[in-house]
Design a protein around this motif. Sequence first.
Motif, PDB file in Angstrom:
ATOM      1  N   LEU A 342       0.799  -1.022  -0.084  1.00 58.00           N
ATOM      2  CA  LEU A 342       0.037   0.150  -0.078  1.00 58.00           C
ATOM      3  C   LEU A 342       0.835   1.189  -0.161  1.00 58.00           C
ATOM      4  O   LEU A 342       0.466   2.284   0.171  1.00 58.00           O
ATOM      5  N   GLY A 343       2.489   1.058  -0.202  1.00 54.94           N
ATOM      6  CA  GLY A 343       2.845   1.924   0.457  1.00 54.94           C
ATOM      7  C   GLY A 343       3.180   2.888   1.323  1.00 54.94           C
ATOM      8  O   GLY A 343       3.906   4.005   1.302  1.00 54.94           O
ATOM      9  N   LEU A 344       3.614   2.138   2.441  1.00 52.63           N
ATOM     10  CA  LEU A 344       3.517   2.859   4.051  1.00 52.63           C
ATOM     11  C   LEU A 344       4.638   1.584   4.182  1.00 52.63           C
ATOM     12  O   LEU A 344       4.703   0.506   4.978  1.00 52.63           O
ATOM     13  N   ALA A 345       6.183   2.779   4.448  1.00 50.78           N
ATOM     14  CA  ALA A 345       7.031   2.244   4.450  1.00 50.78           C
ATOM     15  C   ALA A 345       7.148   1.621   6.430  1.00 50.78           C
ATOM     16  O   ALA A 345       7.488   0.356   6.461  1.00 50.78           O
ATOM     17  N   ASN A 346       6.189   2.569   6.344  1.00 53.90           N
ATOM     18  CA  ASN A 346       6.141   2.228   8.093  1.00 53.90           C
ATOM     19  C   ASN A 346       4.405   2.100   8.972  1.00 53.90           C
ATOM     20  O   ASN A 346       4.426   2.906   9.624  1.00 53.90           O
ATOM     21  N   PRO A 347       4.603   0.181   8.478  1.00 53.86           N
ATOM     22  CA  PRO A 347       2.867   0.575   9.160  1.00 53.86           C
ATOM     23  C   PRO A 347       2.700   0.681  11.160  1.00 53.86           C
ATOM     24  O   PRO A 347       3.634   0.880  11.929  1.00 53.86           O
ATOM     25  N   ARG A 348       1.521   1.088  10.646  1.00 50.01           N
ATOM     26  CA  ARG A 348       0.923   1.403  11.861  1.00 50.01           C
ATOM     27  C   ARG A 348       0.001  -0.027  12.143  1.00 50.01           C
ATOM     28  O   ARG A 348      -0.361  -0.873  11.427  1.00 50.01           O
TER      29      ARG A 348
END
Length: 474
Positions: A342-348
């Motif tokens: 999804l293009g989220l390098a630092n997921p929450r």
Amino acid sequence: MTQSHAPIAFDNSYARLGPGFFARTAPTPVAQPGRIALNRPLAERLGLDADWLDSDAGLAMLAGNASPQGADPIAQAYAGHQFGGLSPQLGDGRAVLLGEVVAPDGARFDIQLKGSGPTPFSRRGDGRAWLGPVLREYAVSEFMAAAGVPTTRALAAVTTGEPVWRETALPGAVLTRVASSHIRVGTFEYFAIRGDIDRLRTLADHVIARHYPDAGDALGMLRGVIARQAETVAQWMALGFIHGVMNTDNMAVSGETIDYGPCAFMDAYHPDTVFSSIDRGGRYAWAEQPQVAVWNLAQLASCLIPLMGDDTDRAVAQATEAVHGFPALYQAAWLRRFAAKLGLANPRSDDRALVERLLTIMANARADFTRTFRGLATGEAAAGFTDPAPYRAWERDWQARRPDLAVAAAANPARIPRNHRIQAAIDAGVTGDFTPFHRLVAATGAPFDDRADWRDLSQPPGDGEAVRVTYCGT
């Protein structure tokens, strides 16, 4: 079989383990070997002379017609749970491990011929492979390597000039497979169910030295295998890959993907997707793979308990705790892989719900797995939905997370080896035309390169092209 003075420095540590671990057996020569493919970059990685491998002498070795000097050909012994039922003796029934080589960087690799004739473990089989499974394993394993998935590799594929009889006569072939080892969960089961603790300990010591030098003991090794399998299975899931036959004899303790039989990649997404002709109950469906991995690892843990000290209750508790650690490791790897898609390098932690919402929308619409995720990076994802409204609602929440499209592009391949493309390559190969195969291998070997001349290979199957069932090929 003739002896070949091959320029290969074999060092056969597994063969040195001694009787009981294998049966010494030579490949069966074939009538008229012919070249299909040689993986020159892999040969260079192994420190092998690719020009020699491409010579007539190299072809003779790759077909099983000549035994290279220094090789110690063996068929490995192992057992396995197949669809949950224990088979106490399986073993290499159509494969011969020629030996091991140590690459220039010090890494050790097996070189194995698959489809090289009968062995003492063949169970009345012919030990051969027909062309189709050889081309499938070559293409899929090389794609997996290019996508960064731990995997066995394909060094070469050759024809045999002989027919293989299944329901009809089919052209024969031999695959040269490379792995960091071919030791499986089922290898441990083979000795554990026989109560052969000495050989079980010898095997564990070998695996620790070869794959987990920092493990220290059997429990440390178990934890290492669990951690690697959590990462590998998460990568399978992120690519829409379905192994198809996750028996314990098909799970490598190295963490590499092994035994590409009825494997496939999803086109239209649904979590219950199954392709394997023998998986009638969906045991190894896409969504079931993490649970099956836990089950397989529990079998490995049971094998190792006798090596974990005299206090059996304590050993059981420690092994159980280790196996119960798989879900957390897997979920962390899963979130990291899918968040990157999804293009989220630092997921929450709340990104999990965002991913799962998209997967639900995709399942309801039977959207193409690979093209939808790739479309997030290119702005084309909505085009895969007949009714784009649910996707557009999700997209607004996704955009609020400020995705990095470069991260998404790096995590989502433009191409996979789609079932219908593999089938087309096989169909052409049966006629002697390997051009589609070579093109597919080249294109899927550079899966993130969006070249215009390969874009047709990115397309999902058209009417009448879908391949819904895959076969083991044995």
